[in-house]
Design a protein around this motif. Structure first.
Motif, PDB file in Angstrom:
ATOM      1  N   THR A  87     -10.355  -5.953   0.279  1.00 26.45           N
ATOM      2  CA  THR A  87     -10.872  -4.740  -0.405  1.00 26.45           C
ATOM      3  C   THR A  87     -11.673  -3.756   0.456  1.00 26.45           C
ATOM      4  O   THR A  87     -12.154  -2.753  -0.077  1.00 26.45           O
ATOM      5  N   THR A  88     -11.820  -4.012   1.734  1.00 29.03           N
ATOM      6  CA  THR A  88     -12.518  -3.057   2.598  1.00 29.03           C
ATOM      7  C   THR A  88     -11.719  -1.752   2.672  1.00 29.03           C
ATOM      8  O   THR A  88     -10.529  -1.784   2.947  1.00 29.03           O
ATOM      9  N   SER A  89     -12.386  -0.643   2.406  1.00 30.59           N
ATOM     10  CA  SER A  89     -11.669   0.649   2.327  1.00 30.59           C
ATOM     11  C   SER A  89     -12.358   1.670   3.221  1.00 30.59           C
ATOM     12  O   SER A  89     -13.480   2.094   2.930  1.00 30.59           O
TER      13      SER A  89
ATOM     14  N   ILE B  37      12.152  -2.116  -4.850  1.00 33.90           N
ATOM     15  CA  ILE B  37      12.748  -3.425  -4.534  1.00 33.90           C
ATOM     16  C   ILE B  37      11.721  -4.221  -3.737  1.00 33.90           C
ATOM     17  O   ILE B  37      11.185  -3.728  -2.742  1.00 33.90           O
ATOM     18  N   GLU B  38      11.457  -5.448  -4.162  1.00 33.86           N
ATOM     19  CA  GLU B  38      10.411  -6.246  -3.512  1.00 33.86           C
ATOM     20  C   GLU B  38      10.929  -7.663  -3.244  1.00 33.86           C
ATOM     21  O   GLU B  38      11.463  -8.319  -4.139  1.00 33.86           O
ATOM     22  N   ALA B  39      10.751  -8.113  -1.990  1.00 39.47           N
ATOM     23  CA  ALA B  39      11.197  -9.464  -1.616  1.00 39.47           C
ATOM     24  C   ALA B  39      10.349 -10.544  -2.287  1.00 39.47           C
ATOM     25  O   ALA B  39      10.832 -11.636  -2.586  1.00 39.47           O
TER      26      ALA B  39
ATOM     27  N   LYS C 183      15.554  -9.221  -1.351  1.00 39.83           N
ATOM     28  CA  LYS C 183      15.188  -8.845   0.019  1.00 39.83           C
ATOM     29  C   LYS C 183      16.261  -7.911   0.577  1.00 39.83           C
ATOM     30  O   LYS C 183      17.439  -8.316   0.680  1.00 39.83           O
ATOM     31  N   VAL C 184      15.870  -6.705   0.920  1.00 37.48           N
ATOM     32  CA  VAL C 184      16.844  -5.753   1.472  1.00 37.48           C
ATOM     33  C   VAL C 184      17.218  -6.195   2.884  1.00 37.48           C
ATOM     34  O   VAL C 184      16.347  -6.411   3.731  1.00 37.48           O
ATOM     35  N   MET C 185      18.514  -6.364   3.114  1.00 33.45           N
ATOM     36  CA  MET C 185      18.995  -6.885   4.399  1.00 33.45           C
ATOM     37  C   MET C 185      19.641  -5.805   5.247  1.00 33.45           C
ATOM     38  O   MET C 185      19.712  -5.913   6.459  1.00 33.45           O
TER      39      MET C 185
ATOM     40  N   ALA D 216       0.829  -1.210   0.000  1.00 31.23           N
ATOM     41  CA  ALA D 216       0.000   0.000   0.000  1.00 31.23           C
ATOM     42  C   ALA D 216       0.865   1.262   0.000  1.00 31.23           C
ATOM     43  O   ALA D 216       0.612   2.210  -0.742  1.00 31.23           O
ATOM     44  N   GLY D 217       1.911   1.273   0.815  1.00 31.95           N
ATOM     45  CA  GLY D 217       2.771   2.452   0.899  1.00 31.95           C
ATOM     46  C   GLY D 217       3.713   2.571  -0.291  1.00 31.95           C
ATOM     47  O   GLY D 217       3.783   3.616  -0.956  1.00 31.95           O
ATOM     48  N   GLY D 218       4.436   1.490  -0.587  1.00 29.10           N
ATOM     49  CA  GLY D 218       5.451   1.524  -1.650  1.00 29.10           C
ATOM     50  C   GLY D 218       4.846   1.797  -3.013  1.00 29.10           C
ATOM     51  O   GLY D 218       5.420   2.547  -3.818  1.00 29.10           O
TER      52      GLY D 218
ATOM     53  N   ASP E 246       4.618   3.633   5.060  1.00 28.24           N
ATOM     54  CA  ASP E 246       3.812   2.408   5.114  1.00 28.24           C
ATOM     55  C   ASP E 246       3.053   2.397   6.435  1.00 28.24           C
ATOM     56  O   ASP E 246       3.086   3.390   7.184  1.00 28.24           O
ATOM     57  N   GLY E 247       2.408   1.286   6.734  1.00 34.45           N
ATOM     58  CA  GLY E 247       1.599   1.205   7.949  1.00 34.45           C
ATOM     59  C   GLY E 247       2.408   1.186   9.229  1.00 34.45           C
ATOM     60  O   GLY E 247       1.836   1.218  10.316  1.00 34.45           O
ATOM     61  N   SER E 248       3.740   1.156   9.120  1.00 38.58           N
ATOM     62  CA  SER E 248       4.544   1.112  10.347  1.00 38.58           C
ATOM     63  C   SER E 248       4.562   2.466  11.066  1.00 38.58           C
ATOM     64  O   SER E 248       4.919   2.534  12.231  1.00 38.58           O
TER      65      SER E 248
ATOM     66  N   PRO F 223      -6.768  -0.941   7.546  1.00 38.69           N
ATOM     67  CA  PRO F 223      -5.729   0.081   7.328  1.00 38.69           C
ATOM     68  C   PRO F 223      -5.470   0.573   5.909  1.00 38.69           C
ATOM     69  O   PRO F 223      -4.870   1.631   5.740  1.00 38.69           O
ATOM     70  N   GLN F 224      -5.878  -0.171   4.860  1.00 36.50           N
ATOM     71  CA  GLN F 224      -5.296   0.177   3.563  1.00 36.50           C
ATOM     72  C   GLN F 224      -5.547   1.626   3.137  1.00 36.50           C
ATOM     73  O   GLN F 224      -4.613   2.316   2.712  1.00 36.50           O
ATOM     74  N   LEU F 225      -6.767   2.119   3.271  1.00 36.46           N
ATOM     75  CA  LEU F 225      -7.049   3.475   2.771  1.00 36.46           C
ATOM     76  C   LEU F 225      -6.299   4.544   3.576  1.00 36.46           C
ATOM     77  O   LEU F 225      -5.860   5.560   3.018  1.00 36.46           O
TER      78      LEU F 225
HETATM   79  C1  FAD Z   1      -5.494 -11.472   4.027  1.00 36.18           C
HETATM   80  C2  FAD Z   1      -5.509  -9.985   4.264  1.00 36.18           C
HETATM   81  C3  FAD Z   1      -6.697  -9.286   4.145  1.00 36.18           C
HETATM   82  C4  FAD Z   1      -6.719  -7.902   4.363  1.00 36.18           C
HETATM   83  N1  FAD Z   1      -7.871  -7.222   4.134  1.00 36.18           N
HETATM   84  C5  FAD Z   1      -7.871  -5.869   4.231  1.00 36.18           C
HETATM   85  C6  FAD Z   1      -9.015  -5.110   3.868  1.00 36.18           C
HETATM   86  O1  FAD Z   1     -10.018  -5.648   3.412  1.00 36.18           O
HETATM   87  N2  FAD Z   1      -8.970  -3.767   4.028  1.00 36.18           N
HETATM   88  C7  FAD Z   1      -7.871  -3.123   4.529  1.00 36.18           C
HETATM   89  O2  FAD Z   1      -7.906  -1.910   4.702  1.00 36.18           O
HETATM   90  N3  FAD Z   1      -6.757  -3.817   4.849  1.00 36.18           N
HETATM   91  C8  FAD Z   1      -6.729  -5.156   4.676  1.00 36.18           C
HETATM   92  N4  FAD Z   1      -5.580  -5.852   4.936  1.00 36.18           N
HETATM   93  C9  FAD Z   1      -4.389  -5.106   5.409  1.00 36.18           C
HETATM   94  C10 FAD Z   1      -3.758  -4.209   4.338  1.00 36.18           C
HETATM   95  O3  FAD Z   1      -3.673  -4.857   3.100  1.00 36.18           O
HETATM   96  C11 FAD Z   1      -2.360  -3.803   4.852  1.00 36.18           C
HETATM   97  O4  FAD Z   1      -2.556  -3.080   6.044  1.00 36.18           O
HETATM   98  C12 FAD Z   1      -1.578  -2.926   3.897  1.00 36.18           C
HETATM   99  O5  FAD Z   1      -1.403  -3.534   2.648  1.00 36.18           O
HETATM  100  C13 FAD Z   1      -0.194  -2.644   4.509  1.00 36.18           C
HETATM  101  O6  FAD Z   1       0.522  -1.830   3.630  1.00 36.18           O
HETATM  102  P1  FAD Z   1       2.092  -1.615   3.838  1.00 36.18           P
HETATM  103  O7  FAD Z   1       2.571  -0.756   2.720  1.00 36.18           O
HETATM  104  O8  FAD Z   1       2.334  -1.187   5.223  1.00 36.18           O
HETATM  105  O9  FAD Z   1       2.723  -3.080   3.730  1.00 36.18           O
HETATM  106  P2  FAD Z   1       2.450  -4.311   2.760  1.00 36.18           P
HETATM  107  O10 FAD Z   1       1.257  -4.087   1.901  1.00 36.18           O
HETATM  108  O11 FAD Z   1       2.486  -5.501   3.634  1.00 36.18           O
HETATM  109  O12 FAD Z   1       3.731  -4.315   1.806  1.00 36.18           O
HETATM  110  C14 FAD Z   1       5.041  -4.507   2.270  1.00 36.18           C
HETATM  111  C15 FAD Z   1       5.838  -5.182   1.165  1.00 36.18           C
HETATM  112  O13 FAD Z   1       7.225  -5.090   1.507  1.00 36.18           O
HETATM  113  C16 FAD Z   1       7.863  -6.293   1.159  1.00 36.18           C
HETATM  114  N5  FAD Z   1       9.066  -6.433   2.002  1.00 36.18           N
HETATM  115  C17 FAD Z   1       9.121  -6.674   3.330  1.00 36.18           C
HETATM  116  N6  FAD Z   1      10.403  -6.718   3.753  1.00 36.18           N
HETATM  117  C18 FAD Z   1      11.166  -6.493   2.655  1.00 36.18           C
HETATM  118  C19 FAD Z   1      12.570  -6.411   2.448  1.00 36.18           C
HETATM  119  N7  FAD Z   1      13.442  -6.549   3.458  1.00 36.18           N
HETATM  120  N8  FAD Z   1      13.024  -6.200   1.189  1.00 36.18           N
HETATM  121  C20 FAD Z   1      12.149  -6.037   0.143  1.00 36.18           C
HETATM  122  N9  FAD Z   1      10.813  -6.102   0.299  1.00 36.18           N
HETATM  123  C21 FAD Z   1      10.318  -6.309   1.540  1.00 36.18           C
HETATM  124  C22 FAD Z   1       6.828  -7.360   1.440  1.00 36.18           C
HETATM  125  O14 FAD Z   1       7.116  -8.547   0.710  1.00 36.18           O
HETATM  126  C23 FAD Z   1       5.539  -6.672   1.011  1.00 36.18           C
HETATM  127  O15 FAD Z   1       5.227  -6.958  -0.338  1.00 36.18           O
HETATM  128  C24 FAD Z   1      -5.529  -7.225   4.726  1.00 36.18           C
HETATM  129  C25 FAD Z   1      -4.334  -7.938   4.848  1.00 36.18           C
HETATM  130  C26 FAD Z   1      -4.317  -9.300   4.605  1.00 36.18           C
HETATM  131  C27 FAD Z   1      -3.016 -10.031   4.717  1.00 36.18           C
END
Ligand code: FAD
Length: 530
Positions: free
Chosen positions: A112-114, A59-61, A225-227, A40-42, A494-496, A506-508
């Motif tokens: 897909t809940t937003s 870069i994606e793991a 994977k970024v280490m 979502a963030g990247g 990102d969500g962190s 969280p996605q939206l």
């Molecule tokens: C099954 C499921 C259902 C969900 N349903 C909903 C929903 O309906 N509505 C909603 O709002 N939220 C939902 N969520 C949560 C939502 O999708 C996440 O909160 C959101 O995608 C998080 O975004 P992010 O950018 O923080 O991280 P992510 O979307 O998790 O992306 C992080 C990415 O970074 C990559 N990564 C991690 N470490 C490394 C590294 N060292 N090097 C390179 N790449 C790396 C990972 O492989 C991953 O692809 C759901 C989650 C899951 C798993």
């Protein structure tokens, strides 16, 4: 009807994509901005910065997959698209955690809940967490933009029976309910969102921002994977990534990256773990405090067919209990339903042998309500802590007495709702309780139930926190725009960055916050790179 595959078309059209697992030798890459993670963030950050004219590398793991790979089978989806093949758990095994590991991150496999960030959460952050500039009004244009871009709109079709029972229960009891907004375009209503959308209807990052960035010249490197983050004198000087093979095992080949600016979008858990592993400054030991919306499950057995695997997984929620005692009061919980697929249900319900077989026999008559507990707002449920281990990381998440009291209230609400909606039996997902045959029986049994670690099923698909935002360095790692307090050319998007959980999916919230912060960053970086 033929299904257009934007990934296949884009690759044929010359997108800059490297599947790192095919590389035989180590390589170095340079860009204006390097982004770690494509969820979502990247995804949003990559699109905005590329459109602003910057040279971006993602870069994606995980691997790059497309609709032709999404075969609606749990047995292929979980190992291919989820962290730890969807079997990640907290260190004491008390909570099961779902997170994505694929291009598009969890957005590729989410439901897909937003939902926009709730106002009480934003108010709490402003008052207690030194976050500035993120009130409902100032975020509204960013929500509008992302809702438009991702076609987020109210689901106009009849909810499937799984969601329909939630609605019926709320109506009968006079409880609040809302029809959910979804990020879909031309949805076939299959119900298999969690296995990747086979018809590209879900407007995840995989089919929206990432193709848009790649069309505009960004580069994607998957299975890397970024280490390590290399840094000196308050600046990031480079990143090191490990190439992984098709089973996500290290291949021994290393990639290095240098850029003017670096963005961490590896998600909650992995962004803080990467910062910890790289020994970046953290003088107040704030990294890794993680929130999960730890969730309880209640199974209802109905006479009729529920078929909770079929149709939009989530289309109704109830906020009757989320904010009842105020943000910092007793633990509140949001009521939703979970899609009912065989592996998911078999691994998140109770019993074994005969009793489990009985439960699974009722698979198509089972309706599953979930209660998502709002964590991080007070000591009743303060969240967990990521720590590094020899093999990677672990997450400690102590479930407190306060949590179990909240869980009991949540089980009571779910049982009341399910009986009101016509359930013949209710089975709260905790050992030690019999199958309950009426609301009166449920009330008496749940009130005296002995809930606890490993007896009660707790799960999470919402991983948040670990690198909190705010202006006060005593409680935050990045400022309210996502810029690191300690490394001048590092941002976290990102969500962190959430300083508590949200009390909503969280996605939206991530899309809107990152759209804002990436746009501000683009303005800052553009003049420098000309
Ligand atoms: C099954 C499921 C259902 C969900 N349903 C909903 C929903 O309906 N509505 C909603 O709002 N939220 C939902 N969520 C949560 C939502 O999708 C996440 O909160 C959101 O995608 C998080 O975004 P992010 O950018 O923080 O991280 P992510 O979307 O998790 O992306 C992080 C990415 O970074 C990559 N990564 C991690 N470490 C490394 C590294 N060292 N090097 C390179 N790449 C790396 C990972 O492989 C991953 O692809 C759901 C989650 C899951 C798993």
């Amino acid at each position: 009807m033929s299904i257009s595959d934007p990934i296949e078309n884009g690759l044929k059209g010359g997108w800059l994509h490297i599947d790192a697992s095919t590389l035989q030798v180590s390589r170095h890459f340079e860009a204006d901005v390097v982004i770690v993670g494509t969820g979502a963030g990247g995804g949003v950050a990559a699109d905005i910065l590329t459109q602003a004219g910057l040279k971006v590398i993602m870069i994606e793991a995980g691997a790059l997959k497309s609709s032709k790979d999404f075969d609606m089978e749990e047995r292929t989806a979980y190992p291919n698209l989820y962290q730890q093949a969807a079997s990640m758990k907290t260190a004491d095994k008390g909570i099961s955690i779902f997170q994505g590991r694929t291009v598009g991150g969890a957005t590729t496999i989410n439901w897909t809940t937003s939902i926009r960030t709730p106002e009480p959460t934003l108010d709490f952050w402003a008052k207690e967490k030194s976050v500035v500039g993120l009130d409902t009004q100032s975020l509204a244009p960013w929500f509008d933009t992302m809702e438009q871009q991702l076609n987020i709109s109210t689901w106009l079709y009849e909810p499937n029976r799984n969601n329909g029972a939630l609605l019926e229960g709320c109506n009968k009891l006079g409880w609040q309910s809302t029809v959910i907004k979804r990020n879909v375009k031309g949805c076939w209503n299959t119900g298999y969102c969690g296995m990747g959308c086979p018809v590209n209807a879900k407007q995840s990052m995989l089919v929206t921002t990432i193709p848009s960035a790649l069309d505009a010249g960004a580069q994607l490197i998957s299975r890397a994977k970024v280490m390590q983050i290399e840094h000196s004198e308050g600046k990031v000087t480079g990143l090191k990534a490990q190439v992984v093979n098709t089973n996500f095992e290290p291949r021994g080949t290393t990639l290095t990256f240098s850029a003017k600016h670096y963005i961490l979008s590896a998600g909650a858990i992995h962004t803080p773990a990467l910062l910890m592993r790289s020994n970046t400054p953290d003088p107040f030991e704030l990294l890794g405090r993680t929130f999960l919306h730890p969730s309880l499950l209640s199974g209802g057995i109905y006479d009729e067919q529920i078929k909770g695997h079929s149709g939009a997984p989530q289309s109704i929620y109830s906020d009757e209990f989320v904010w009842r005692d105020g943000a910092s009061g007793d633990l509140g919980y949001k009521l939703e339903v979970a899609p009912v697929h065989p592996v998911l249900v078999a691994s998140k319900t109770l019993g074994y042998g005969q009793s489990h077989a009985e439960l699974m026999k009722n698979f198509n008559r089972m309706q599953v309500v979930i209660a998502l507990i709002r964590d991080g707002f007070n000591e009743q449920c303060p969240g967990g802590q990521v720590r590094l281990t020899d093999s990677g990381f672990a997450l400690d998440y102590p479930l407190t007495d306060g949590f179990w009291q909240g869980a009991k209230r949540a089980f009571l609400s779910m049982a009341e709702l399910q009986f009101a909606a016509g359930a013949k039996q209710v089975r709260p997902m905790t050992e030690g309780l019999p199958q309950l045959n009426s609301w009166a029986e449920a009330k008496a049994e749940i009130e005296t139930a002995d809930l606890g670690l490993l007896r009660t099923v707790v799960a999470s698909a919402h991983v948040m926190g670990g690198c909190p935002m705010g202006e006060d360095r005593l409680i935050s790692m990045v400022n309210s725009e996502g810029s690191s307090h300690y490394l001048e050319n590092l941002s976290v998007m990102d969500g962190s960055v959430f300083p508590t959980s949200l009390g909503a999916n969280p996605q939206l919230s991530i899309y809107a916050l990152v759209a804002r912060n990436a746009s501000l960053l683009a303005q800052r970086l553009k003049p420098v790179v000309g």
